[in-house]
Design an enzyme around this catalytic site. Structure first.
Site, PDB file in Angstrom:
ATOM      1  N   ALA A 200      25.393  41.070  55.593  1.00  0.00           N
ATOM      2  CA  ALA A 200      24.972  40.473  56.862  1.00  0.00           C
ATOM      3  C   ALA A 200      24.292  41.520  57.739  1.00  0.00           C
ATOM      4  O   ALA A 200      24.753  42.651  57.847  1.00  0.00           O
ATOM      5  CB  ALA A 200      26.188  39.887  57.587  1.00  0.00           C
ATOM      6  N   VAL A 201      23.181  41.088  58.345  1.00  0.00           N
ATOM      7  CA  VAL A 201      22.389  41.946  59.234  1.00  0.00           C
ATOM      8  C   VAL A 201      22.176  41.164  60.524  1.00  0.00           C
ATOM      9  O   VAL A 201      21.743  40.003  60.478  1.00  0.00           O
ATOM     10  CB  VAL A 201      21.009  42.278  58.592  1.00  0.00           C
ATOM     11  CG1 VAL A 201      20.170  43.149  59.516  1.00  0.00           C
ATOM     12  CG2 VAL A 201      21.185  42.927  57.221  1.00  0.00           C
TER      13      VAL A 201
ATOM     14  N   GLU B   1      27.478  35.024  45.143  1.00  0.00           N
ATOM     15  CA  GLU B   1      27.256  33.593  45.358  1.00  0.00           C
ATOM     16  C   GLU B   1      26.532  33.430  46.685  1.00  0.00           C
ATOM     17  O   GLU B   1      26.813  34.174  47.623  1.00  0.00           O
ATOM     18  CB  GLU B   1      28.579  32.810  45.446  1.00  0.00           C
ATOM     19  CG  GLU B   1      29.270  32.606  44.137  1.00  0.00           C
ATOM     20  CD  GLU B   1      30.538  33.435  44.059  1.00  0.00           C
ATOM     21  OE1 GLU B   1      30.966  33.985  45.095  1.00  0.00           O
ATOM     22  OE2 GLU B   1      31.090  33.557  42.950  1.00  0.00           O
TER      23      GLU B   1
ATOM     24  N   ASN C 147      20.574  28.539  51.659  1.00  0.00           N
ATOM     25  CA  ASN C 147      20.176  29.801  52.291  1.00  0.00           C
ATOM     26  C   ASN C 147      18.922  30.363  51.616  1.00  0.00           C
ATOM     27  O   ASN C 147      18.959  31.316  50.825  1.00  0.00           O
ATOM     28  CB  ASN C 147      21.337  30.804  52.232  1.00  0.00           C
ATOM     29  CG  ASN C 147      21.130  31.995  53.152  1.00  0.00           C
ATOM     30  OD1 ASN C 147      20.015  32.256  53.599  1.00  0.00           O
ATOM     31  ND2 ASN C 147      22.200  32.717  53.434  1.00  0.00           N
TER      32      ASN C 147
ATOM     33  N   TYR D  91      17.104  37.987  47.290  1.00  0.00           N
ATOM     34  CA  TYR D  91      17.811  38.388  46.062  1.00  0.00           C
ATOM     35  C   TYR D  91      16.874  38.303  44.845  1.00  0.00           C
ATOM     36  O   TYR D  91      16.884  39.181  43.984  1.00  0.00           O
ATOM     37  CB  TYR D  91      19.049  37.524  45.839  1.00  0.00           C
ATOM     38  CG  TYR D  91      20.075  37.593  46.960  1.00  0.00           C
ATOM     39  CD1 TYR D  91      20.332  38.776  47.636  1.00  0.00           C
ATOM     40  CD2 TYR D  91      20.794  36.457  47.349  1.00  0.00           C
ATOM     41  CE1 TYR D  91      21.264  38.837  48.664  1.00  0.00           C
ATOM     42  CE2 TYR D  91      21.725  36.509  48.375  1.00  0.00           C
ATOM     43  CZ  TYR D  91      21.954  37.695  49.033  1.00  0.00           C
ATOM     44  OH  TYR D  91      22.868  37.756  50.048  1.00  0.00           O
TER      45      TYR D  91
END
Ligand SMILES: CC(C)(COP(=O)(O)OP(=O)(O)OC[C@H]1O[C@@H](n2cnc3c(N)ncnc32)[C@H](O)[C@@H]1OP(=O)(O)O)[C@@H](O)C(=O)NCCC(=O)NCCS
Length: 200
Positions: free
Chosen positions: A117-118, A150, A155, A162
């Site tokens: 998370a950013v 996962e 998203n 990814y």
């Protein structure tokens, strides 16, 4: 991965087997490639292996990333940082501001990303890309063979990132997320040591 991890926990020998002692060192023995990271030619971030003192920082990051929600709550993070000998988390801070983190479990050749998370103001600057590359480097040093995760099927931003980083789509886990029963997409990337590439 969760099943494999639970099996490993159940199989743990209490009080002093050498394997368990070695396992306890993961967060302590990983050596980061940088202690500071210059992002977008303007933000100098501090790079840390997170400890239980950083739980609040990680909650703050999650709340900013997930509309006030914290998928990994304080108790879960405390457990991860204090008791999970196979986990480590990398935290980035800009002065006192918590900016980003990534976490992973390394079990039986598989490095599984638990969360990345950013915070919104720092997105799109390559921070997640750097965190994943750093995790990949450390996982190879720890003899891991595959990087996995996962991701919520909706998203798109994360899935695109990814795939750009070399992950391939795997199975869909139906109703995986308990909050809204959304499906998860499994993604993975084989980890290859440089000497293996040279040998082929
Ligand atoms: C998904 C998430 C982690 C990505 O973090 P990020 O730091 O913005 O990711 P990056 O900056 O490395 O990559 C994002 C994009 O910026 C691009 N980028 C990378 N470096 C860049 C740079 N120096 N300058 C401009 N853009 C750059 C990447 O190529 C990527 O492009 P894309 O959107 O076309 O794929 C972030 O959006 C986030 O925290 N979201 C909320 C939580 C979440 O969904 N986590 C994933 C759970 S599985």
């Amino acid at each position: 991965m969760l099943k494999k991890f639970k099996e490993w926990l159940i199989g743990e020998v209490p009080n002093g087997s050498s394997a368990v002692v070695a396992n306890k060192r993961l967060a302590e023995r990983v050596e980061l490639s940088e202690s500071q990271l210059l992002i977008a030619e303007k933000h100098l971030l501090q790079v840390l292996v997170a400890s239980h003192e950083h739980v609040q920082d990680m909650l703050t990051i999650q709340a900013k990333c997930y509309n006030g929600k914290t998928p990994w709550n304080a108790a879960a993070l405390q457990h991860e940082l204090k008791r999970n000998t196979r986990a480590f988390y990398i935290l980035l801070k800009h002065e006192t501001l918590p900016v980003a983190f990534i976490g992973a479990w390394l079990v039986e050749g598989e490095a599984h990303i638990t969360n990345v998370a950013v915070i919104p103001d720092y997105q799109g600057m390559g921070i997640a890309t750097w965190l994943i590359h750093e995790l990949e480097r450390l996982s190879i040093l720890e003899q891991m063979k595959v990087l996995s995760l996962e991701v919520r099927i909706s998203n798109e931003k994360a899935k695109r990132l990814y795939r750009k980083l070399g992950f391939v789509d795997g199975q869909i886990k139906r109703g995986y997320y308990s909050s809204n029963l959304e499906d998860a997409l499994e993604m993975s990337k084989p980890l290859v040591r440089v000497e293996q590439v040279d040998a082929t």
